[in-house]
Design a protein around this motif. Structure first.
Motif, PDB file in Angstrom:
ATOM      1  N   GLY A 246      15.908   0.350  13.633  1.00  0.00           N
ATOM      2  CA  GLY A 246      16.105   1.605  12.933  1.00  0.00           C
ATOM      3  C   GLY A 246      14.773   2.101  12.434  1.00  0.00           C
ATOM      4  O   GLY A 246      14.814   3.023  11.445  1.00  0.00           O
ATOM      5  N   GLU A 247      13.598   1.648  12.862  1.00  0.00           N
ATOM      6  CA  GLU A 247      12.422   2.013  11.890  1.00  0.00           C
ATOM      7  C   GLU A 247      11.095   2.020  13.319  1.00  0.00           C
ATOM      8  O   GLU A 247      11.343   0.942  14.058  1.00  0.00           O
ATOM      9  CB  GLU A 247      12.014   1.559  10.757  1.00  0.00           C
ATOM     10  CG  GLU A 247      11.503  -0.037  10.827  1.00  0.00           C
ATOM     11  CD  GLU A 247      11.580  -0.796   9.460  1.00  0.00           C
ATOM     12  OE1 GLU A 247      10.667  -0.045   8.723  1.00  0.00           O
ATOM     13  OE2 GLU A 247      12.501  -1.437   9.203  1.00  0.00           O
ATOM     14  N   PRO A 248      10.152   2.514  13.106  1.00  0.00           N
ATOM     15  CA  PRO A 248       9.172   2.318  13.999  1.00  0.00           C
ATOM     16  C   PRO A 248       8.357   0.999  13.926  1.00  0.00           C
ATOM     17  O   PRO A 248       8.356   0.470  12.718  1.00  0.00           O
ATOM     18  CB  PRO A 248       8.079   3.532  13.780  1.00  0.00           C
ATOM     19  CG  PRO A 248       8.521   4.196  12.658  1.00  0.00           C
ATOM     20  CD  PRO A 248       9.770   3.667  12.020  1.00  0.00           C
ATOM     21  N   VAL A 249       7.989   0.438  15.020  1.00  0.00           N
ATOM     22  CA  VAL A 249       7.311  -1.015  15.163  1.00  0.00           C
ATOM     23  C   VAL A 249       5.891  -0.600  15.696  1.00  0.00           C
ATOM     24  O   VAL A 249       5.938   0.273  16.999  1.00  0.00           O
ATOM     25  CB  VAL A 249       8.075  -1.836  15.829  1.00  0.00           C
ATOM     26  CG1 VAL A 249       7.092  -3.212  15.965  1.00  0.00           C
ATOM     27  CG2 VAL A 249       9.309  -2.235  15.034  1.00  0.00           C
ATOM     28  N   PHE A 250       4.848  -0.824  15.252  1.00  0.00           N
ATOM     29  CA  PHE A 250       3.378  -0.774  16.003  1.00  0.00           C
ATOM     30  C   PHE A 250       2.908  -2.215  15.755  1.00  0.00           C
ATOM     31  O   PHE A 250       2.660  -2.986  14.862  1.00  0.00           O
ATOM     32  CB  PHE A 250       2.343   0.026  15.084  1.00  0.00           C
ATOM     33  CG  PHE A 250       1.098   0.088  15.934  1.00  0.00           C
ATOM     34  CD1 PHE A 250       1.039   0.887  16.983  1.00  0.00           C
ATOM     35  CD2 PHE A 250       0.143  -0.889  15.567  1.00  0.00           C
ATOM     36  CE1 PHE A 250      -0.247   1.041  17.563  1.00  0.00           C
ATOM     37  CE2 PHE A 250      -1.159  -0.710  16.299  1.00  0.00           C
ATOM     38  CZ  PHE A 250      -1.105   0.264  17.248  1.00  0.00           C
ATOM     39  N   ALA A 251       2.575  -2.753  17.309  1.00  0.00           N
ATOM     40  CA  ALA A 251       1.774  -3.933  17.282  1.00  0.00           C
ATOM     41  C   ALA A 251       0.164  -3.972  17.860  1.00  0.00           C
ATOM     42  O   ALA A 251       0.152  -3.176  18.778  1.00  0.00           O
ATOM     43  CB  ALA A 251       2.811  -4.663  18.254  1.00  0.00           C
ATOM     44  N   GLN A 252      -0.236  -4.665  17.073  1.00  0.00           N
ATOM     45  CA  GLN A 252      -1.812  -5.296  17.688  1.00  0.00           C
ATOM     46  C   GLN A 252      -1.297  -6.213  18.594  1.00  0.00           C
ATOM     47  O   GLN A 252      -1.208  -7.578  18.139  1.00  0.00           O
ATOM     48  CB  GLN A 252      -2.712  -5.132  16.516  1.00  0.00           C
ATOM     49  CG  GLN A 252      -3.987  -5.646  17.010  1.00  0.00           C
ATOM     50  CD  GLN A 252      -4.220  -7.123  17.060  1.00  0.00           C
ATOM     51  OE1 GLN A 252      -3.857  -7.899  16.329  1.00  0.00           O
ATOM     52  NE2 GLN A 252      -4.918  -7.700  17.812  1.00  0.00           N
TER      53      GLN A 252
ATOM     54  N   ALA B  46      -5.110   1.065   7.513  1.00  0.00           N
ATOM     55  CA  ALA B  46      -4.106   2.328   7.660  1.00  0.00           C
ATOM     56  C   ALA B  46      -2.757   1.712   8.013  1.00  0.00           C
ATOM     57  O   ALA B  46      -1.805   2.021   7.512  1.00  0.00           O
ATOM     58  CB  ALA B  46      -4.736   3.425   8.431  1.00  0.00           C
ATOM     59  N   TYR B  47      -2.706   0.939   8.934  1.00  0.00           N
ATOM     60  CA  TYR B  47      -1.406   0.329   9.070  1.00  0.00           C
ATOM     61  C   TYR B  47      -0.783  -0.624   8.287  1.00  0.00           C
ATOM     62  O   TYR B  47       0.414  -0.634   7.895  1.00  0.00           O
ATOM     63  CB  TYR B  47      -1.549  -0.693  10.615  1.00  0.00           C
ATOM     64  CG  TYR B  47      -1.580   0.291  11.810  1.00  0.00           C
ATOM     65  CD1 TYR B  47      -0.532   1.072  12.193  1.00  0.00           C
ATOM     66  CD2 TYR B  47      -2.730   0.399  12.308  1.00  0.00           C
ATOM     67  CE1 TYR B  47      -0.535   1.894  13.337  1.00  0.00           C
ATOM     68  CE2 TYR B  47      -2.632   1.376  13.773  1.00  0.00           C
ATOM     69  CZ  TYR B  47      -1.550   1.984  13.782  1.00  0.00           C
ATOM     70  OH  TYR B  47      -1.409   2.595  15.186  1.00  0.00           O
ATOM     71  N   PHE B  48      -1.802  -1.410   7.518  1.00  0.00           N
ATOM     72  CA  PHE B  48      -1.235  -2.103   6.130  1.00  0.00           C
ATOM     73  C   PHE B  48      -0.876  -1.220   5.149  1.00  0.00           C
ATOM     74  O   PHE B  48       0.265  -1.659   4.650  1.00  0.00           O
ATOM     75  CB  PHE B  48      -2.427  -3.199   5.826  1.00  0.00           C
ATOM     76  CG  PHE B  48      -2.224  -4.476   6.516  1.00  0.00           C
ATOM     77  CD1 PHE B  48      -1.607  -5.488   6.123  1.00  0.00           C
ATOM     78  CD2 PHE B  48      -3.548  -4.565   7.372  1.00  0.00           C
ATOM     79  CE1 PHE B  48      -1.938  -6.657   6.752  1.00  0.00           C
ATOM     80  CE2 PHE B  48      -3.870  -5.715   7.961  1.00  0.00           C
ATOM     81  CZ  PHE B  48      -2.739  -6.853   7.786  1.00  0.00           C
TER      82      PHE B  48
ATOM     83  N   PHE C  60       4.529  -3.284  10.970  1.00  0.00           N
ATOM     84  CA  PHE C  60       3.151  -3.503  11.610  1.00  0.00           C
ATOM     85  C   PHE C  60       3.216  -5.199  12.032  1.00  0.00           C
ATOM     86  O   PHE C  60       3.285  -6.154  11.343  1.00  0.00           O
ATOM     87  CB  PHE C  60       2.083  -3.271  10.592  1.00  0.00           C
ATOM     88  CG  PHE C  60       0.628  -3.485  11.034  1.00  0.00           C
ATOM     89  CD1 PHE C  60       0.327  -3.033  12.341  1.00  0.00           C
ATOM     90  CD2 PHE C  60      -0.385  -4.366  10.181  1.00  0.00           C
ATOM     91  CE1 PHE C  60      -1.052  -3.465  13.019  1.00  0.00           C
ATOM     92  CE2 PHE C  60      -1.472  -4.492  10.711  1.00  0.00           C
ATOM     93  CZ  PHE C  60      -1.974  -4.267  11.942  1.00  0.00           C
ATOM     94  N   VAL C  61       2.953  -5.302  13.322  1.00  0.00           N
ATOM     95  CA  VAL C  61       2.729  -6.589  14.051  1.00  0.00           C
ATOM     96  C   VAL C  61       1.409  -6.609  14.424  1.00  0.00           C
ATOM     97  O   VAL C  61       0.655  -5.886  14.883  1.00  0.00           O
ATOM     98  CB  VAL C  61       3.619  -6.650  15.255  1.00  0.00           C
ATOM     99  CG1 VAL C  61       3.639  -8.268  15.686  1.00  0.00           C
ATOM    100  CG2 VAL C  61       4.875  -6.356  14.638  1.00  0.00           C
ATOM    101  N   THR C  62       0.796  -8.008  13.973  1.00  0.00           N
ATOM    102  CA  THR C  62      -0.528  -8.074  14.162  1.00  0.00           C
ATOM    103  C   THR C  62      -0.592  -9.684  14.676  1.00  0.00           C
ATOM    104  O   THR C  62      -0.212 -10.455  14.163  1.00  0.00           O
ATOM    105  CB  THR C  62      -1.692  -8.048  13.349  1.00  0.00           C
ATOM    106  OG1 THR C  62      -2.994  -8.273  13.855  1.00  0.00           O
ATOM    107  CG2 THR C  62      -1.382  -8.574  12.145  1.00  0.00           C
ATOM    108  N   VAL C  63      -1.348  -9.979  15.763  1.00  0.00           N
ATOM    109  CA  VAL C  63      -1.398 -11.447  16.392  1.00  0.00           C
ATOM    110  C   VAL C  63      -2.919 -11.756  16.330  1.00  0.00           C
ATOM    111  O   VAL C  63      -3.364 -12.755  16.885  1.00  0.00           O
ATOM    112  CB  VAL C  63      -1.113 -11.429  17.792  1.00  0.00           C
ATOM    113  CG1 VAL C  63       0.386 -11.101  18.037  1.00  0.00           C
ATOM    114  CG2 VAL C  63      -1.910 -10.618  19.019  1.00  0.00           C
TER     115      VAL C  63
END
Length: 161
Positions: A27-33, A57-59, A3-6
């Protein structure tokens, strides 16, 4: 999952582009805010903004969190027991008004569960490792979950007007 958050205040294209570039090799999913980023990711799932209830939920799902050196994110990772890789914003790149995030990571670097990457290469190397979490509880307390649900309903009803 990573999980990426800026945060929500300023664009942080350098971080979003760095994670997007290395994502295919992880090799794994990445979700970014992504906040107000002008860079459009091609290799990761992303959203400019996410609702408070979704943030929790992302955390909860994340193996590791990648973030600007924002105190709120750092404290949340400590509270929920998630390792965090801090990628500080730099004034030289126009990412902030001053280099206080460099001062923040200078004070916090080396603490359990907290890692610092200053370049895309350092970020990639850290993401390839099995990072130890901070001492924490790894749960979202029921009271906080109820608060997030309430805030979510307030935000939804305000948007319906």
């Amino acid at each position: 999952m990573i999980f990426v958050t800026v945060g929500t205040q300023l664009p942080f294209d350098r971080l979003i582009e760095a994670i997007d570039t290395i994502a295919p090799s992880l090799g794994e999913p990445v979700f970014a805010q992504t906040g107000a980023s002008t860079y459009t990711p091609r290799n990761i799932e992303w959203s400019a903004r996410i609702r408070p209830i979704e943030v929790d939920a992302y955390f909860a799902k994340a193996r590791v969190v990648v973030a600007h050196a924002g105190i709120g994110t750092i404290l949340t990772c400590q509270r929920v027991g998630r390792p965090v890789i801090l990628f500080p914003r730099l004034v030289a790149h126009g990412e902030h008004r001053n280099d206080h995030q460099m001062a923040t990571v200078g004070q916090l670097e080396g603490r359990p569960g907290l890692y610092v990457a200053r370049t895309g290469e350092e970020l990639h190397a850290l993401l390839a490792r099995d990072l130890a979490p901070p001492p924490g509880t790894d749960v979202v307390p029921e009271g906080r979950q109820r608060l997030m649900q309430h805030l979510d309903s307030v935000i939804r009803s305000a948007g319906a007007r």
